[in-house]
Motif scaffolding. Structure first.
Motif, PDB file in Angstrom:
ATOM      1  N   ALA A   1       0.834  -1.202   0.000  1.00  0.00           N
ATOM      2  CA  ALA A   1       0.000   0.000   0.000  1.00  0.00           C
ATOM      3  C   ALA A   1       0.870   1.253   0.000  1.00  0.00           C
ATOM      4  CB  ALA A   1      -0.933  -0.010   1.195  1.00  0.00           C
ATOM      5  N   LYS A   2       1.983   1.179   0.768  1.00  0.00           N
ATOM      6  CA  LYS A   2       2.890   2.335   0.821  1.00  0.00           C
ATOM      7  C   LYS A   2       3.556   2.566  -0.533  1.00  0.00           C
ATOM      8  CE  LYS A   2       4.003   1.887   5.732  1.00  0.00           C
ATOM      9  NZ  LYS A   2       5.065   1.579   6.743  1.00  0.00           N
ATOM     10  N   VAL A   3       3.943   1.477  -1.189  1.00  0.00           N
ATOM     11  CA  VAL A   3       4.541   1.601  -2.524  1.00  0.00           C
ATOM     12  C   VAL A   3       3.553   2.251  -3.489  1.00  0.00           C
ATOM     13  CG1 VAL A   3       5.426   0.336  -4.521  1.00  0.00           C
ATOM     14  CG2 VAL A   3       6.130  -0.318  -2.210  1.00  0.00           C
ATOM     15  N   ALA A   4       2.307   1.798  -3.459  1.00  0.00           N
ATOM     16  CA  ALA A   4       1.273   2.350  -4.338  1.00  0.00           C
ATOM     17  C   ALA A   4       1.028   3.825  -4.023  1.00  0.00           C
ATOM     18  CB  ALA A   4      -0.016   1.560  -4.191  1.00  0.00           C
ATOM     19  N   LEU A   5       1.019   4.149  -2.733  1.00  0.00           N
ATOM     20  CA  LEU A   5       0.822   5.548  -2.343  1.00  0.00           C
ATOM     21  C   LEU A   5       2.016   6.408  -2.799  1.00  0.00           C
ATOM     22  CD1 LEU A   5      -0.644   5.088   1.238  1.00  0.00           C
ATOM     23  CD2 LEU A   5      -1.840   5.957  -0.784  1.00  0.00           C
ATOM     24  N   GLY A   6       3.208   5.822  -2.756  1.00  0.00           N
ATOM     25  CA  GLY A   6       4.391   6.558  -3.224  1.00  0.00           C
ATOM     26  C   GLY A   6       4.296   6.856  -4.715  1.00  0.00           C
ATOM     27  N   ARG A   7       3.864   5.851  -5.495  1.00  0.00           N
ATOM     28  CA  ARG A   7       3.658   6.076  -6.931  1.00  0.00           C
ATOM     29  C   ARG A   7       2.593   7.163  -7.165  1.00  0.00           C
ATOM     30  NH1 ARG A   7       5.205   1.524 -10.005  1.00  0.00           N
ATOM     31  NH2 ARG A   7       7.185   0.752  -9.131  1.00  0.00           N
ATOM     32  N   GLN A   8       1.530   7.103  -6.388  1.00  0.00           N
ATOM     33  CA  GLN A   8       0.468   8.110  -6.521  1.00  0.00           C
ATOM     34  C   GLN A   8       0.986   9.507  -6.209  1.00  0.00           C
ATOM     35  OE1 GLN A   8      -2.727   8.150  -3.576  1.00  0.00           O
ATOM     36  NE2 GLN A   8      -4.240   8.424  -5.241  1.00  0.00           N
ATOM     37  N   MET A   9       1.786   9.610  -5.143  1.00  0.00           N
ATOM     38  CA  MET A   9       2.339  10.903  -4.746  1.00  0.00           C
ATOM     39  C   MET A   9       3.282  11.448  -5.825  1.00  0.00           C
ATOM     40  SD  MET A   9       3.068  10.140  -0.707  1.00  0.00           S
ATOM     41  CE  MET A   9       4.026  11.651  -0.504  1.00  0.00           C
ATOM     42  N   SER A  10       4.073  10.560  -6.425  1.00  0.00           N
ATOM     43  CA  SER A  10       4.997  10.986  -7.484  1.00  0.00           C
ATOM     44  C   SER A  10       4.234  11.538  -8.687  1.00  0.00           C
ATOM     45  CB  SER A  10       5.864   9.803  -7.894  1.00  0.00           C
ATOM     46  OG  SER A  10       6.734  10.169  -8.963  1.00  0.00           O
ATOM     47  N   LEU A  11       3.183  10.842  -9.050  1.00  0.00           N
ATOM     48  CA  LEU A  11       2.362  11.305 -10.171  1.00  0.00           C
ATOM     49  C   LEU A  11       1.667  12.624  -9.849  1.00  0.00           C
ATOM     50  CD1 LEU A  11       0.841   7.870 -11.233  1.00  0.00           C
ATOM     51  CD2 LEU A  11       2.390   9.286 -12.601  1.00  0.00           C
ATOM     52  N   GLU A  12       1.208  12.769  -8.616  1.00  0.00           N
ATOM     53  CA  GLU A  12       0.541  14.010  -8.212  1.00  0.00           C
ATOM     54  C   GLU A  12       1.517  15.189  -8.236  1.00  0.00           C
ATOM     55  OE1 GLU A  12      -2.919  12.148  -5.299  1.00  0.00           O
ATOM     56  OE2 GLU A  12      -1.100  13.017  -4.438  1.00  0.00           O
ATOM     57  N   GLN A  13       2.786  14.921  -7.897  1.00  0.00           N
ATOM     58  CA  GLN A  13       3.800  15.970  -7.979  1.00  0.00           C
ATOM     59  C   GLN A  13       4.031  16.396  -9.432  1.00  0.00           C
ATOM     60  OE1 GLN A  13       7.213  14.334  -6.007  1.00  0.00           O
ATOM     61  NE2 GLN A  13       6.393  14.677  -3.939  1.00  0.00           N
ATOM     62  N   GLU A  14       4.095  15.421 -10.331  1.00  0.00           N
ATOM     63  CA  GLU A  14       4.246  15.736 -11.759  1.00  0.00           C
ATOM     64  C   GLU A  14       3.057  16.548 -12.261  1.00  0.00           C
ATOM     65  OE1 GLU A  14       4.872  12.221 -14.001  1.00  0.00           O
ATOM     66  OE2 GLU A  14       6.666  11.613 -12.901  1.00  0.00           O
ATOM     67  N   MET A  15       1.874  16.180 -11.781  1.00  0.00           N
ATOM     68  CA  MET A  15       0.672  16.917 -12.175  1.00  0.00           C
ATOM     69  C   MET A  15       0.699  18.337 -11.633  1.00  0.00           C
ATOM     70  SD  MET A  15      -2.047  13.845 -11.486  1.00  0.00           S
ATOM     71  CE  MET A  15      -3.447  14.958 -11.466  1.00  0.00           C
ATOM     72  N   ALA A  16       1.212  18.488 -10.418  1.00  0.00           N
ATOM     73  CA  ALA A  16       1.295  19.822  -9.817  1.00  0.00           C
ATOM     74  C   ALA A  16       2.236  20.728 -10.605  1.00  0.00           C
ATOM     75  CB  ALA A  16       1.755  19.713  -8.362  1.00  0.00           C
ATOM     76  N   VAL A  17       3.314  20.125 -11.141  1.00  0.00           N
ATOM     77  CA  VAL A  17       4.246  20.903 -11.970  1.00  0.00           C
ATOM     78  C   VAL A  17       3.627  21.221 -13.325  1.00  0.00           C
ATOM     79  CG1 VAL A  17       6.483  20.843 -13.135  1.00  0.00           C
ATOM     80  CG2 VAL A  17       6.266  19.980 -10.805  1.00  0.00           C
ATOM     81  N   ALA A  18       2.914  20.251 -13.879  1.00  0.00           N
ATOM     82  CA  ALA A  18       2.359  20.413 -15.230  1.00  0.00           C
ATOM     83  C   ALA A  18       1.165  21.368 -15.262  1.00  0.00           C
ATOM     84  CB  ALA A  18       1.947  19.059 -15.794  1.00  0.00           C
ATOM     85  N   LYS A  19       0.408  21.455 -14.201  1.00  0.00           N
ATOM     86  CA  LYS A  19      -0.827  22.242 -14.219  1.00  0.00           C
ATOM     87  C   LYS A  19      -0.599  23.720 -14.554  1.00  0.00           C
ATOM     88  CE  LYS A  19      -5.080  23.050 -11.631  1.00  0.00           C
ATOM     89  NZ  LYS A  19      -5.843  22.749 -10.396  1.00  0.00           N
ATOM     90  N   PRO A  20       0.342  24.425 -13.879  1.00  0.00           N
ATOM     91  CA  PRO A  20       0.557  25.832 -14.255  1.00  0.00           C
ATOM     92  C   PRO A  20       1.088  25.980 -15.686  1.00  0.00           C
ATOM     93  CG  PRO A  20       2.208  25.101 -12.674  1.00  0.00           C
ATOM     94  CD  PRO A  20       1.168  24.043 -12.734  1.00  0.00           C
ATOM     95  N   GLN A  21       1.861  24.970 -16.145  1.00  0.00           N
ATOM     96  CA  GLN A  21       2.333  25.011 -17.526  1.00  0.00           C
ATOM     97  C   GLN A  21       1.160  24.936 -18.501  1.00  0.00           C
ATOM     98  OE1 GLN A  21       5.122  21.801 -17.935  1.00  0.00           O
ATOM     99  NE2 GLN A  21       6.730  22.812 -16.724  1.00  0.00           N
ATOM    100  N   ILE A  22       0.215  24.062 -18.184  1.00  0.00           N
ATOM    101  CA  ILE A  22      -0.972  23.931 -19.041  1.00  0.00           C
ATOM    102  C   ILE A  22      -1.789  25.214 -19.026  1.00  0.00           C
ATOM    103  CG2 ILE A  22      -3.178  22.725 -19.288  1.00  0.00           C
ATOM    104  CD1 ILE A  22      -1.785  20.201 -18.320  1.00  0.00           C
ATOM    105  N   GLU A  23      -1.943  25.794 -17.856  1.00  0.00           N
ATOM    106  CA  GLU A  23      -2.711  27.039 -17.747  1.00  0.00           C
ATOM    107  C   GLU A  23      -2.030  28.159 -18.544  1.00  0.00           C
ATOM    108  OE1 GLU A  23      -2.929  27.670 -13.578  1.00  0.00           O
ATOM    109  OE2 GLU A  23      -4.580  26.244 -13.260  1.00  0.00           O
TER     110      GLU A  23
END
Length: 238
Positions: free
Chosen positions: A104-126
């Motif tokens: 579960a921790k591994v899966a949560l780590g993958r989720q957190m990594s993807l969410e960080q990438e999304m956080a970086v990409a969102k202002p770029q998209i805007e």
């Protein structure tokens, strides 16, 4: 930077002193045609750049959506692993419970990594979305300017042709001045008048000749009558 590079030459063209350029041009129509071609070429280049910018934005959006789906999937996997760990722990199987908690921790780590990438990409998209909107607006203005330039070109060419036609008519009338006694028309008119006078003279002469003949004939008739009467008198006297 993208927007500036696309529209820099268009801005220079729009700021050009078109009237001065036309005054210096040997053939204004050719220059206007070249301006329309240059502007059209720049618009084509701008359209390609805008299309590429839009394409890049769509790639960012697709990547963001893919990361969002994958993050949701890892979140679901983490939840499933956590629930399985709880079940093993409830049954007293701590070894498997720890194993699934770690998953579960591994899966949560993958989720957190993807969410960080999304956080970086969102202002770029805007930012990219705003840039695309500005580029589309600028391109629409360029296309409208091209329509205005084409219409102005047609108007100026028509006015130039009209002015040239008027100048040609004026020059023709000036060289064909019927009041000028040296003009070809005046000389031709004088020739016609002389011919008309000759014809009238001939007619008058012919008429005079006929009258003289009739007068002579009348005089002969009178003389014949006198001779006849004289002969009649002589006959009576004898």
């Amino acid at each position: 930077m993208v927007k500036q590079s696309i529209f820099s030459r268009i801005a220079q063209l729009a700021k050009a002193n078109i009237n001065a350029l036309l005054d210096a041009a040997e053939d204004p129509q050719k220059m206007l045609d070249q301006m329309v071609r240059d502007y059209s070429a720049n618009i084509t280049e701008a359209e390609q750049a805008v299309a590429q910018t839009i394409g890049n934005l769509r790639l960012l959006e697709e990547d963001y959506a893919s990361d969002e789906r994958e993050a949701q999937e890892w979140g679901d996997k983490a939840l499933s692993a956590s629930r399985t760990a709880d079940q093993f722990r409830a049954s007293g199987d701590t070894a498997n419970a720890d194993k699934f908690d770690n998953l579960a921790k591994v899966a949560l780590g993958r989720q957190m990594s993807l969410e960080q990438e999304m956080a970086v990409a969102k202002p770029q998209i805007e930012s990219q979305t705003q840039a695309v909107a500005q580029l589309k607006d600028g391109l629409a203005k360029m296309q409208e300017k091209l329509r205005e330039l084409s219409a102005k070109r047609d108007e100026l060419v028509a006015r130039q042709k009209n002015a040239a036609a008027q100048a040609q008519v004026h020059d023709s009338l000036k060289s064909f001045d019927i009041m000028n006694p040296q003009s070809e028309l005046s000389r031709f008119e004088e020739k016609v008048r002389r011919e008309e006078a000759r014809v009238r003279g001939a007619q008058e002469l012919a008429a005079s000749s006929v009258d003289a003949q009739f007068n002579e004939l009348e005089e002969l008739s009178k003389q014949s009558e006198l001779e006849a009467r004289l002969a009649a008198l002589k006959n009576k006297n004898s």
